[in-house]
Design a protein around this motif. Sequence first.
Motif, mmCIF file in Angstrom:
data_model
loop_
_atom_site.group_PDB
_atom_site.id
_atom_site.type_symbol
_atom_site.label_atom_id
_atom_site.label_comp_id
_atom_site.label_asym_id
_atom_site.label_seq_id
_atom_site.Cartn_x
_atom_site.Cartn_y
_atom_site.Cartn_z
ATOM 1 N N ILE A 190 0.851 -1.185 0.000
ATOM 2 C CA ILE A 190 0.000 0.000 0.000
ATOM 3 C C ILE A 190 0.889 1.237 0.000
ATOM 4 C CG2 ILE A 190 -1.762 1.290 1.262
ATOM 5 C CD1 ILE A 190 -2.779 -1.379 2.345
ATOM 6 N N GLU A 191 0.656 2.115 -0.936
ATOM 7 C CA GLU A 191 1.454 3.329 -1.088
ATOM 8 C C GLU A 191 1.499 4.110 0.228
ATOM 9 O OE1 GLU A 191 1.708 6.871 -4.408
ATOM 10 O OE2 GLU A 191 -0.263 6.274 -3.666
ATOM 11 N N CYS A 192 2.702 4.556 0.599
ATOM 12 C CA CYS A 192 2.940 5.401 1.777
ATOM 13 C C CYS A 192 2.795 4.662 3.107
ATOM 14 C CB CYS A 192 2.023 6.629 1.783
ATOM 15 S SG CYS A 192 2.255 7.714 0.360
ATOM 16 N N ALA A 193 2.565 3.347 3.081
ATOM 17 C CA ALA A 193 2.346 2.618 4.332
ATOM 18 C C ALA A 193 3.584 2.613 5.221
ATOM 19 C CB ALA A 193 1.903 1.189 4.035
ATOM 20 N N THR A 194 4.770 2.620 4.618
ATOM 21 C CA THR A 194 6.000 2.542 5.420
ATOM 22 C C THR A 194 6.797 3.841 5.429
ATOM 23 O OG1 THR A 194 7.238 1.665 3.522
ATOM 24 C CG2 THR A 194 6.206 0.070 5.000
ATOM 25 N N GLU A 195 6.641 4.683 4.395
ATOM 26 C CA GLU A 195 7.469 5.893 4.282
ATOM 27 C C GLU A 195 6.698 7.185 4.448
ATOM 28 O OE1 GLU A 195 10.710 5.786 1.187
ATOM 29 O OE2 GLU A 195 9.406 4.208 0.391
ATOM 30 N N GLY A 196 5.401 7.102 4.682
ATOM 31 C CA GLY A 196 4.620 8.322 4.687
ATOM 32 C C GLY A 196 4.597 8.927 3.292
ATOM 33 N N LEU A 197 4.459 10.240 3.204
ATOM 34 C CA LEU A 197 4.353 10.883 1.892
ATOM 35 C C LEU A 197 5.608 10.734 1.041
ATOM 36 C CD1 LEU A 197 2.371 14.195 2.511
ATOM 37 C CD2 LEU A 197 1.561 12.027 1.568
ATOM 38 N N ALA A 198 6.734 10.407 1.652
ATOM 39 C CA ALA A 198 7.952 10.174 0.874
ATOM 40 C C ALA A 198 7.794 8.969 -0.040
ATOM 41 C CB ALA A 198 9.146 9.969 1.792
ATOM 42 N N GLY A 199 6.769 8.148 0.202
ATOM 43 C CA GLY A 199 6.520 6.982 -0.638
ATOM 44 C C GLY A 199 5.561 7.232 -1.783
ATOM 45 N N VAL A 200 5.090 8.467 -1.955
ATOM 46 C CA VAL A 200 4.166 8.767 -3.053
ATOM 47 C C VAL A 200 4.818 8.438 -4.394
ATOM 48 C CG1 VAL A 200 3.067 10.651 -4.338
ATOM 49 C CG2 VAL A 200 2.769 10.498 -1.879
ATOM 50 N N GLY A 201 4.083 7.700 -5.203
ATOM 51 C CA GLY A 201 4.554 7.391 -6.555
ATOM 52 C C GLY A 201 5.467 6.194 -6.647
ATOM 53 N N LYS A 202 5.853 5.621 -5.494
ATOM 54 C CA LYS A 202 6.734 4.454 -5.528
ATOM 55 C C LYS A 202 5.906 3.183 -5.709
ATOM 56 C CE LYS A 202 10.633 6.151 -2.790
ATOM 57 N NZ LYS A 202 11.485 5.897 -1.594
ATOM 58 N N PHE A 203 6.418 2.276 -6.538
ATOM 59 C CA PHE A 203 5.767 1.007 -6.759
ATOM 60 C C PHE A 203 6.774 -0.111 -6.537
ATOM 61 C CE2 PHE A 203 3.277 3.956 -9.366
ATOM 62 C CZ PHE A 203 2.008 3.662 -8.915
ATOM 63 N N PRO A 204 6.303 -1.317 -6.268
ATOM 64 C CA PRO A 204 7.237 -2.428 -6.104
ATOM 65 C C PRO A 204 8.058 -2.628 -7.373
ATOM 66 C CG PRO A 204 5.007 -3.062 -5.470
ATOM 67 C CD PRO A 204 4.910 -1.738 -6.146
ATOM 68 N N SER A 205 9.320 -3.007 -7.192
ATOM 69 C CA SER A 205 10.154 -3.317 -8.349
ATOM 70 C C SER A 205 9.698 -4.639 -8.966
ATOM 71 C CB SER A 205 11.619 -3.423 -7.933
ATOM 72 O OG SER A 205 11.810 -4.575 -7.121
ATOM 73 N N VAL A 206 10.126 -4.873 -10.173
ATOM 74 C CA VAL A 206 9.805 -6.137 -10.832
ATOM 75 C C VAL A 206 10.346 -7.304 -10.013
ATOM 76 C CG1 VAL A 206 10.172 -7.521 -12.905
ATOM 77 C CG2 VAL A 206 9.752 -5.073 -13.104
ATOM 78 N N ASP A 207 11.537 -7.139 -9.442
ATOM 79 C CA ASP A 207 12.128 -8.208 -8.637
ATOM 80 C C ASP A 207 11.269 -8.516 -7.409
ATOM 81 O OD1 ASP A 207 14.228 -8.519 -10.382
ATOM 82 O OD2 ASP A 207 15.606 -7.250 -9.238
ATOM 83 N N GLU A 208 10.715 -7.460 -6.775
ATOM 84 C CA GLU A 208 9.849 -7.687 -5.621
ATOM 85 C C GLU A 208 8.598 -8.453 -6.020
ATOM 86 O OE1 GLU A 208 9.457 -4.243 -2.659
ATOM 87 O OE2 GLU A 208 10.221 -3.251 -4.450
ATOM 88 N N ILE A 209 8.007 -8.082 -7.142
ATOM 89 C CA ILE A 209 6.785 -8.737 -7.596
ATOM 90 C C ILE A 209 7.078 -10.204 -7.941
ATOM 91 C CG2 ILE A 209 5.011 -8.770 -9.395
ATOM 92 C CD1 ILE A 209 5.432 -5.680 -9.575
ATOM 93 N N LEU A 210 8.182 -10.442 -8.632
ATOM 94 C CA LEU A 210 8.535 -11.810 -9.014
ATOM 95 C C LEU A 210 8.841 -12.662 -7.779
ATOM 96 C CD1 LEU A 210 10.772 -11.159 -12.157
ATOM 97 C CD2 LEU A 210 8.374 -11.902 -12.101
ATOM 98 N N ALA A 211 9.505 -12.078 -6.790
ATOM 99 C CA ALA A 211 9.800 -12.816 -5.560
ATOM 100 C C ALA A 211 8.511 -13.211 -4.838
ATOM 101 C CB ALA A 211 10.694 -11.977 -4.648
ATOM 102 N N ALA A 212 7.545 -12.285 -4.797
ATOM 103 C CA ALA A 212 6.262 -12.587 -4.169
ATOM 104 C C ALA A 212 5.518 -13.661 -4.947
ATOM 105 C CB ALA A 212 5.411 -11.316 -4.080
ATOM 106 N N ALA A 213 5.606 -13.615 -6.273
ATOM 107 C CA ALA A 213 4.951 -14.623 -7.108
ATOM 108 C C ALA A 213 5.584 -16.001 -6.894
ATOM 109 C CB ALA A 213 5.039 -14.216 -8.575
ATOM 110 N N ARG A 214 6.902 -16.042 -6.779
ATOM 111 C CA ARG A 214 7.576 -17.326 -6.548
ATOM 112 C C ARG A 214 7.193 -17.919 -5.204
ATOM 113 N NH1 ARG A 214 12.113 -14.265 -8.537
ATOM 114 N NH2 ARG A 214 12.522 -14.779 -10.739
ATOM 115 N N ALA A 215 6.965 -17.042 -4.235
ATOM 116 C CA ALA A 215 6.634 -17.515 -2.885
ATOM 117 C C ALA A 215 5.289 -18.240 -2.845
ATOM 118 C CB ALA A 215 6.617 -16.340 -1.908
ATOM 119 N N LEU A 216 4.443 -18.032 -3.846
ATOM 120 C CA LEU A 216 3.162 -18.710 -3.887
ATOM 121 C C LEU A 216 3.316 -20.218 -3.982
ATOM 122 C CD1 LEU A 216 0.984 -16.493 -6.240
ATOM 123 C CD2 LEU A 216 0.745 -16.781 -3.788
ATOM 124 N N SER A 217 4.418 -20.655 -4.619
ATOM 125 C CA SER A 217 4.621 -22.090 -4.804
ATOM 126 C C SER A 217 5.488 -22.683 -3.716
ATOM 127 C CB SER A 217 5.266 -22.342 -6.161
ATOM 128 O OG SER A 217 6.490 -21.653 -6.272
#
Length: 217
Positions: A190-217
């Motif tokens: 969730i945007e800004c959940a950990t950094e406050g407004l400094a996190g505006v516009g930040k999205f997970p990197s491709v590596d983060e998304i792929l790591a989360a997807a791998r964890a499903l298995s």
Amino acid sequence: MTVIESRPPVFPGEQAPDFTLPAVDGKEPISLADYRGRSPVFLALLLGLWCPFCRRQIAQIGTNEAKIKALGVESLGVVATTPENAQLYFKFRPTRLRLAADPELTTHRAYGVPKPVPTPELIQAFETTLVNPTGDLREPLPIMEAAAAVAKLDGYAENETDHADTQRQWPQLKAQYLIDRDGMVRWANIECATEGLAGVGKFPSVDEILAAARALS
């Protein structure tokens, strides 16, 4: 940061709220139930096309859709504008990402994605918090200036629908989820959940998304 809450945010371990929305490509409506029992899904809840950071994430996910799909995970974006406005945009900037349209942010509310109250203090924070979420700027800028600078880099000109979407949606936050084939949320950002407004516009990197997807298995 004071937040308008319709419900608490959905977190991992909870059932993902279902939804049915118009498809941006004009085909059959898209429902989360379409994926149940068939495939996990990476879900990105975005704002209208007035949001330059959202346009960047759509491009990023579209570019990497094949990598995510190779892990057995489908990708779906919910863009908060009318199907017609989205169709016009993607006619000239096609994407491989499957997209649903939700101009009224019903899905954001169902998932409890926070919408801060635009108090004078919040507005001042938007004017003083420096960000460079895409890494494309020479230096961090105040949030609104950073958004304008990214839009200028993209050569994007807002239309009347974008202006109306902005007035209705700002300062709604954004979120991404990984939902398993049983409809359970397994990962959330969730945007800004950990950094406050400094996190505006930040999205997970491709590596983060792929790591989360791998964890499903």
